[in-house]
Scaffold this motif. Structure first.
Motif, PDB file in Angstrom:
ATOM      1  N   PRO A 160      -1.638  14.722   5.303  1.00 44.46           N
ATOM      2  CA  PRO A 160      -0.366  14.440   5.985  1.00 44.46           C
ATOM      3  C   PRO A 160      -0.539  14.230   7.489  1.00 44.46           C
ATOM      4  CG  PRO A 160      -0.099  16.248   4.423  1.00 44.46           C
ATOM      5  CD  PRO A 160      -1.574  15.962   4.495  1.00 44.46           C
ATOM      6  N   GLU A 161      -1.411  15.023   8.105  1.00 39.24           N
ATOM      7  CA  GLU A 161      -1.599  14.919   9.556  1.00 39.24           C
ATOM      8  C   GLU A 161      -2.257  13.594   9.947  1.00 39.24           C
ATOM      9  OE1 GLU A 161      -0.917  18.871   8.192  1.00 39.24           O
ATOM     10  OE2 GLU A 161      -2.539  17.482   7.625  1.00 39.24           O
ATOM     11  N   ALA A 162      -3.269  13.180   9.180  1.00 36.35           N
ATOM     12  CA  ALA A 162      -3.933  11.903   9.463  1.00 36.35           C
ATOM     13  C   ALA A 162      -2.962  10.750   9.261  1.00 36.35           C
ATOM     14  CB  ALA A 162      -5.154  11.740   8.564  1.00 36.35           C
ATOM     15  N   HIS A 163      -2.124  10.839   8.259  1.00 33.81           N
ATOM     16  CA  HIS A 163      -1.117   9.808   8.008  1.00 33.81           C
ATOM     17  C   HIS A 163      -0.184   9.672   9.213  1.00 33.81           C
ATOM     18  CE1 HIS A 163       3.014   8.697   6.952  1.00 33.81           C
ATOM     19  NE2 HIS A 163       2.478   7.851   6.085  1.00 33.81           N
ATOM     20  N   ASP A 164       0.341  10.785   9.700  1.00 31.76           N
ATOM     21  CA  ASP A 164       1.319  10.719  10.777  1.00 31.76           C
ATOM     22  C   ASP A 164       0.704  10.186  12.063  1.00 31.76           C
ATOM     23  OD1 ASP A 164       3.060  11.726   8.946  1.00 31.76           O
ATOM     24  OD2 ASP A 164       3.280  13.704   9.882  1.00 31.76           O
ATOM     25  N   GLN A 165      -0.547  10.528  12.318  1.00 29.34           N
ATOM     26  CA  GLN A 165      -1.225  10.005  13.496  1.00 29.34           C
ATOM     27  C   GLN A 165      -1.432   8.487  13.372  1.00 29.34           C
ATOM     28  OE1 GLN A 165      -2.393  10.041  17.129  1.00 29.34           O
ATOM     29  NE2 GLN A 165      -2.200  12.093  16.220  1.00 29.34           N
ATOM     30  N   ALA A 166      -1.850   8.035  12.200  1.00 31.41           N
ATOM     31  CA  ALA A 166      -2.103   6.611  11.987  1.00 31.41           C
ATOM     32  C   ALA A 166      -0.810   5.799  12.029  1.00 31.41           C
ATOM     33  CB  ALA A 166      -2.814   6.403  10.656  1.00 31.41           C
ATOM     34  N   LEU A 167       0.231   6.300  11.371  1.00 31.48           N
ATOM     35  CA  LEU A 167       1.485   5.539  11.308  1.00 31.48           C
ATOM     36  C   LEU A 167       2.197   5.486  12.648  1.00 31.48           C
ATOM     37  CD1 LEU A 167       2.774   4.014   8.862  1.00 31.48           C
ATOM     38  CD2 LEU A 167       0.804   5.461   8.337  1.00 31.48           C
ATOM     39  N   ALA A 168       1.912   6.450  13.530  1.00 31.92           N
ATOM     40  CA  ALA A 168       2.453   6.360  14.882  1.00 31.92           C
ATOM     41  C   ALA A 168       1.963   5.085  15.556  1.00 31.92           C
ATOM     42  CB  ALA A 168       2.034   7.587  15.700  1.00 31.92           C
ATOM     43  N   ALA A 169       0.708   4.710  15.290  1.00 28.15           N
ATOM     44  CA  ALA A 169       0.122   3.519  15.906  1.00 28.15           C
ATOM     45  C   ALA A 169       0.540   2.233  15.218  1.00 28.15           C
ATOM     46  CB  ALA A 169      -1.406   3.632  15.897  1.00 28.15           C
ATOM     47  N   THR A 170       0.625   2.254  13.884  1.00 27.99           N
ATOM     48  CA  THR A 170       0.827   1.004  13.154  1.00 27.99           C
ATOM     49  C   THR A 170       2.286   0.712  12.815  1.00 27.99           C
ATOM     50  OG1 THR A 170       0.493   2.078  11.008  1.00 27.99           O
ATOM     51  CG2 THR A 170      -1.458   1.182  12.118  1.00 27.99           C
ATOM     52  N   ARG A 172       0.843  -1.191   0.000  1.00 29.68           N
ATOM     53  CA  ARG A 172       0.000   0.000   0.000  1.00 29.68           C
ATOM     54  C   ARG A 172       0.879   1.242   0.000  1.00 29.68           C
ATOM     55  NH1 ARG A 172      -5.073   1.231   0.520  1.00 29.68           N
ATOM     56  NH2 ARG A 172      -5.598  -0.932   0.964  1.00 29.68           N
ATOM     57  N   VAL A 173       0.590   2.153  -0.895  1.00 26.15           N
ATOM     58  CA  VAL A 173       1.279   3.441  -0.938  1.00 26.15           C
ATOM     59  C   VAL A 173       0.258   4.526  -0.628  1.00 26.15           C
ATOM     60  CG1 VAL A 173       2.462   5.115  -2.404  1.00 26.15           C
ATOM     61  CG2 VAL A 173       3.016   2.676  -2.594  1.00 26.15           C
ATOM     62  N   ILE A 174       0.589   5.364   0.343  1.00 23.89           N
ATOM     63  CA  ILE A 174      -0.305   6.446   0.745  1.00 23.89           C
ATOM     64  C   ILE A 174       0.237   7.760   0.188  1.00 23.89           C
ATOM     65  CG2 ILE A 174      -1.362   7.664   2.673  1.00 23.89           C
ATOM     66  CD1 ILE A 174      -0.828   5.148   4.371  1.00 23.89           C
ATOM     67  N   LEU A 175      -0.563   8.433  -0.608  1.00 30.27           N
ATOM     68  CA  LEU A 175      -0.223   9.773  -1.078  1.00 30.27           C
ATOM     69  C   LEU A 175      -0.882  10.790  -0.144  1.00 30.27           C
ATOM     70  CD1 LEU A 175      -0.658   9.368  -4.945  1.00 30.27           C
ATOM     71  CD2 LEU A 175       1.396   9.012  -3.547  1.00 30.27           C
ATOM     72  N   THR A 176      -0.145  11.850   0.169  1.00 26.48           N
ATOM     73  CA  THR A 176      -0.657  12.833   1.131  1.00 26.48           C
ATOM     74  C   THR A 176      -0.560  14.250   0.554  1.00 26.48           C
ATOM     75  OG1 THR A 176       1.504  13.048   2.202  1.00 26.48           O
ATOM     76  CG2 THR A 176       0.005  11.379   3.088  1.00 26.48           C
ATOM     77  N   PRO A 177      -1.288  14.511  -0.515  1.00 23.22           N
ATOM     78  CA  PRO A 177      -1.231  15.852  -1.121  1.00 23.22           C
ATOM     79  C   PRO A 177      -1.861  16.893  -0.214  1.00 23.22           C
ATOM     80  CG  PRO A 177      -2.998  14.570  -2.093  1.00 23.22           C
ATOM     81  CD  PRO A 177      -2.250  13.631  -1.202  1.00 23.22           C
ATOM     82  N   LEU A 178      -1.390  18.108  -0.343  1.00 20.99           N
ATOM     83  CA  LEU A 178      -2.015  19.220   0.362  1.00 20.99           C
ATOM     84  C   LEU A 178      -3.218  19.705  -0.447  1.00 20.99           C
ATOM     85  CD1 LEU A 178       1.176  21.090   1.556  1.00 20.99           C
ATOM     86  CD2 LEU A 178      -0.398  19.739   2.937  1.00 20.99           C
ATOM     87  N   PRO A 179      -4.106  20.509   0.150  1.00 24.03           N
ATOM     88  CA  PRO A 179      -5.288  20.989  -0.569  1.00 24.03           C
ATOM     89  C   PRO A 179      -4.932  21.686  -1.875  1.00 24.03           C
ATOM     90  CG  PRO A 179      -5.471  21.501   1.766  1.00 24.03           C
ATOM     91  CD  PRO A 179      -4.091  20.962   1.551  1.00 24.03           C
TER      92      PRO A 179
END
Length: 291
Positions: free
Chosen positions: A179-189, A146-153
């Motif tokens: 980007p913020e949701a990604h960093d919060q999620a990846l902290a857990a996983t 899985r590749v997560i792209l995190t573009p800004l608005p």
């Protein structure tokens, strides 16, 4: 690799992640120009034979390669990527697109947008390994990943679609988050699990002589990621410390509860807690094992 949207690709950093991109491209039939930017002339000499086999041009001088690139992939650790971006941005052509593989996204996405505007599309392949270097790179690392792209608005749709298409050609499934949701999620996983593996093994350090020959599969599997690069993980944990600390507090509360169950011989509650953990794990979709 029919239909790939780029013909001149530059990969900055040829370690596990960048090297696996290069090997996947060549294994998939990519016939375009492929350049690897490495740190110095010594790295060029060390990688020369392998790069020739994979038809990768090597350089430690990024300016000429970046000026002609359709796509630049920054495949260095987060803190290094943050240091490299301002310099590299000066050389990248006005039409070249740029992405990265860093596992921390908010600071990288903000700096990339500031320097490169809509041409910077931050990404993170949620896959990796504890071994490092081009020798550890695998042509199938991204197959099924899985590749997560995190573009800004207000990201330009054409650039986003091109980078999404690139990862899909490598066999990855692509999704999108802030980007913020990604960093919060990846902290857990990812980030906290690595910290736990390092911390647990550090706690066994004085007991190694007595325990060395008594390790079973449980310790092997749990501690595998503690063989990862401490420099890399120090940087990741420091950059995402706020989210990691939040998840660490929840873990500490759970460990306190388990300690009380064991101290009180409360096996019924303990069993229910373990069943909850097992049921939770069964809901996850893990990346494929490719080694």
């Amino acid at each position: 690799m029919p239909g790939i949207p780029f013909q001149r690709i530059v990969i900055v950093g040829l370690g596990l992640m960048g090297g696996s991109i290069a090997k996947a491209l060549r294994s998939g039939g990519f016939a375009g120009s492929l350049v690897g930017v490495v740190v110095d002339a010594q790295a060029v000499r060390r990688l020369r034979s392998a790069a020739k086999y994979w038809r990768i041009s090597l350089t430690c001088e990024p300016e000429p390669a970046l000026q002609n690139a359709d796509l630049v992939l920054l495949a260095t650790p987060p803190q290094i990527a943050l240091r490299q971006l301002p310099e590299l941005a000066r050389y990248i052509s006005a039409t070249g697109m740029v992405s990265d593989v860093a596992s921390i996204k908010a600071p990288v996405a903000q700096l990339g947008r500031q320097l490169l505007g809509d041409r910077f599309i931050p990404g993170h392949p949620v896959v990796g390994g504890e071994k490092t270097g081009f020798a550890a790179a695998r042509k199938n690392l991204y197959q099924g990943a899985r590749v997560i792209l995190t573009p800004l608005p207000e990201q330009a749709p054409a650039a986003l679609d091109a980078v999404r298409g690139f990862w899909q050609y490598l066999g990855a499934t692509v999704s999108q988050m802030t980007p913020e949701a990604h960093d919060q999620a990846l902290a857990a996983t990812s980030h906290l699990p690595h910290l736990l593996a390092f911390a647990y093994m550090a706690g066994l350090a004085d007991q190694v002589p007595a325990l060395r020959d008594l390790a079973g599969g449980g310790l092997r599997d749990f501690s595998r990621i503690a063989a990862s690069d401490p420099d890399l993980w120090t940087a990741i944990l420091a950059e995402n410390r706020s989210a990691v600390v939040q998840h660490l507090k929840v873990l500490q509360e759970n460990l306190d509860s388990v300690r009380q169950m064991l101290a009180g011989d409360d096996t019924r509650t303990l069993k229910a807690f373990l069943e909850q953990g097992r049921a939770c794990r069964q809901q996850f979709q893990f990346p494929p094992l490719t080694y």
